[in-house]
Write a protein that holds these residues in place. Sequence first.
Motif, PDB file in Angstrom:
ATOM      1  N   MET A   1       0.828  -1.216   0.000  1.00 42.23           N
ATOM      2  CA  MET A   1       0.000   0.000   0.000  1.00 42.23           C
ATOM      3  C   MET A   1       0.860   1.264   0.000  1.00 42.23           C
ATOM      4  N   ALA A   2       1.765   1.361   0.957  1.00 43.90           N
ATOM      5  CA  ALA A   2       2.609   2.560   1.057  1.00 43.90           C
ATOM      6  C   ALA A   2       3.467   2.753  -0.194  1.00 43.90           C
ATOM      7  N   PRO A   3       4.156   1.711  -0.704  1.00 40.90           N
ATOM      8  CA  PRO A   3       4.918   1.901  -1.946  1.00 40.90           C
ATOM      9  C   PRO A   3       4.054   2.364  -3.118  1.00 40.90           C
TER      10      PRO A   3
ATOM     11  N   LEU B   1       9.563  -6.969   1.734  1.00 43.11           N
ATOM     12  CA  LEU B   1      10.477  -6.362   0.767  1.00 43.11           C
ATOM     13  C   LEU B   1      10.070  -6.696  -0.662  1.00 43.11           C
ATOM     14  N   PHE B   2       9.830  -7.972  -0.943  1.00 42.92           N
ATOM     15  CA  PHE B   2       9.477  -8.368  -2.306  1.00 42.92           C
ATOM     16  C   PHE B   2       8.076  -7.897  -2.680  1.00 42.92           C
ATOM     17  N   SER B   3       7.182  -7.827  -1.710  1.00 38.12           N
ATOM     18  CA  SER B   3       5.836  -7.322  -1.980  1.00 38.12           C
ATOM     19  C   SER B   3       5.893  -5.856  -2.397  1.00 38.12           C
ATOM     20  N   GLY B   4       6.679  -5.052  -1.660  1.00 41.32           N
ATOM     21  CA  GLY B   4       6.823  -3.637  -2.017  1.00 41.32           C
ATOM     22  C   GLY B   4       7.537  -3.434  -3.340  1.00 41.32           C
TER      23      GLY B   4
ATOM     24  N   VAL C   1      -6.642  -1.697  -3.044  1.00 40.62           N
ATOM     25  CA  VAL C   1      -7.933  -1.111  -2.663  1.00 40.62           C
ATOM     26  C   VAL C   1      -7.732   0.053  -1.701  1.00 40.62           C
ATOM     27  N   LEU C   2      -6.876  -0.140  -0.697  1.00 39.16           N
ATOM     28  CA  LEU C   2      -6.608   0.933   0.261  1.00 39.16           C
ATOM     29  C   LEU C   2      -5.922   2.118  -0.422  1.00 39.16           C
ATOM     30  N   ALA C   3      -4.997   1.815  -1.327  1.00 41.14           N
ATOM     31  CA  ALA C   3      -4.303   2.895  -2.040  1.00 41.14           C
ATOM     32  C   ALA C   3      -5.294   3.720  -2.860  1.00 41.14           C
TER      33      ALA C   3
END
Length: 722
Positions: A351-353, A397-400, A463-465
Amino acid sequence: MDFQKLIGKVRTILSYKLFTALIYIVLSMLMFAVLYTNVKPETYDVELFSVAEKTIRSPKTIEDEVKTEEERQKAADEVEKVYVHKQEIAQNRILLVNSIFDFVKEVNQETKDLEKENQKQEGKAPDKLALLKEKLSTDETENVTETISDQTLIRLLDAKEDELDKARNLLVSHIEAIMSDKIREEQVTAAQGTLAGRISSAGLSQEIEQAAIELGEYAIVPNELYDEDLTEERKRQAMEEVEPFKILQGQIIVQEGHLIDREIYRHLELLGLLKSTPTVLPFVGLAIFVFLSVGAFYVSFAKLNLADLQKQNLLLLTSIIFVASLLIMKIVSLMEEVDRFEIGYIFPAAMAPLLIRILVNERFALFMTVILAACGSIVFRDDISGTIDMEIAIYFLFSGLAANLFLSDKSERFNVLRAGVLVSSINILIISFLQFIGGGQFAKMEFFFHIVYGVASGILSSVLAIGVLPFLEAGFGILSTIKLIELSNPNHPLLKKILTEAPGTYHHSVMVANLAESACEAIGANGLLARVGAYYHDVGKTRRPHFFIENQMNMENPHDRLPPSRSKDIIIAHVTDGVAELKKHKMPREIVDIAGQHHGTTLLKFFYYKEKKLNEDVSESDFRYPGPKPRSMEAAVISIADSVEAAVRSMKNPTQEEIKKLVHQIAQDRLLDGQLSECDLTLKQLEIIKETFCKTLSGIFHSRIEYPGNKDQKVMLDGARN
């Protein structure tokens, strides 16, 4: 926006540096507070020789130096003394015995010679014992006379030569035989007894036998000697081979209901698990981690080549997204207590990335990914404080990283959702990797739930993003790619208004948008912003559309009946009217700025010269737009494109050479008039813009109604056409 007003009020109270420092301080405090409980070691109020109320495990792996030293000392004590067998000692002792017998013979021979001389001279007889002791004492390394008694020496001196030879041979052979074996200090007495027994049975006379026994006992010495240096070396090696005694992470220190003895109490004290001996080291470590993380924020933003206010806005935005992600992470970690499986995999790590990539840039999104992965390793550590979870860190890490890679440059909301789905697939692969690399030792149900969590994480992230993005855009006044794409939708109310009320202006705006976008992309500016800005730059013409020539279809030009000063006011008003209309619809600041700056302070030449024919004293400044001049590259490009498109459409069947000449003339006019003095355009970029315009215009030829009058004035930019 209320949030923007609040930030504005804070800025009026605090200076830029103080407000920025306050952001970093608050960020550090919040980060420390969220991670505090994850590093706080659990302590127990227990007493020596009390009964443990619960099973206590070690929170970390630590060396028990006291126990290690005990084990090493024990290993050293078990090392036996090292003895070295020196064969040369037996030879030396035999040589010594032979030397004694040789000296005895030598003294006997010398005394005989002296007695003969003394008889002739009637002198005193020589003292054989004194002569022998004198010869024997010449050896500085070993004084024989101090050990062998005078009685034994006298017996040897008084013995017959054949008895002396027999005793010598017998003694040497037995010494050699006995000392061929290893003899230690404690074995000397037994060896001497063996020698005495053998000599006693050899048939020597009593006097010479006793002398031989004493001489043999003197000759028998240890030939296997204690080597202190080698022994110490062996002990040192034995101590080094002892592995440090460690209390392993997760190891049971004391079982529930067991007595806490001195050893257990010492281990609890060593691990800092006693309330009476708390440790601050975990908090020092957390403070270092927070310092490094916030320091990375500071260095990253300090290197940004932006205005201070923009940097501060981005810092505040990034900090809010980071803290929000950290709080979500903390909430998810608290759910682990009621969940059987590792629910940490459900955290929306992408979400944050995604938000940072859309609102800031890719580099900061990667930076956010790394920091959140590091924080996740602390928040989702095992039930043992003071440890970190590398598996969850790798997963985050890999998700971002996947979110950064899969989000396309044209970040429509659908693309954000698509990126979330692709992140879910990467999450599945990473979870499988983490499970399979351990040899497949996992429950099928647990693996299933982990996969479900991984899929949910990717979908939740997108969705959150998407849900949070509008609030962040509105709160910080950020014009993202998604917002620009939404504004370019022909169904937008303002675009529909332009199309229905001023169709000629709409067509003109679309043409300007094509020119501006291609030119901005060629010079590295924001092409999408230029396109959208061009769509709305003439929205003010919808108030009086028929006063602009592109909207005059089969009708009389109303300017023909108006004085130039009145026409000038109407034409100039479309800029202020457009700005007011855009602000009314809460359009982004960048779009409003383009509408307000696209004419700069240019001169309405057509009406100025028309007025000049009527009034020679007219002031040129009265026929200039109020400005401001273009302050961004996008606004400057649109300003030139606006004039170029209007001028080219006023020409009938223009050739490429004529278009090139006209584009150059308009761009040069803008440059010499100082309209580009407040933007960052370089002369090289201006040449690229002109070339791009020429290429784009080669296929766009539209007839345009001409104003009556001087033809040269028709091809120049004037207010009536723009």
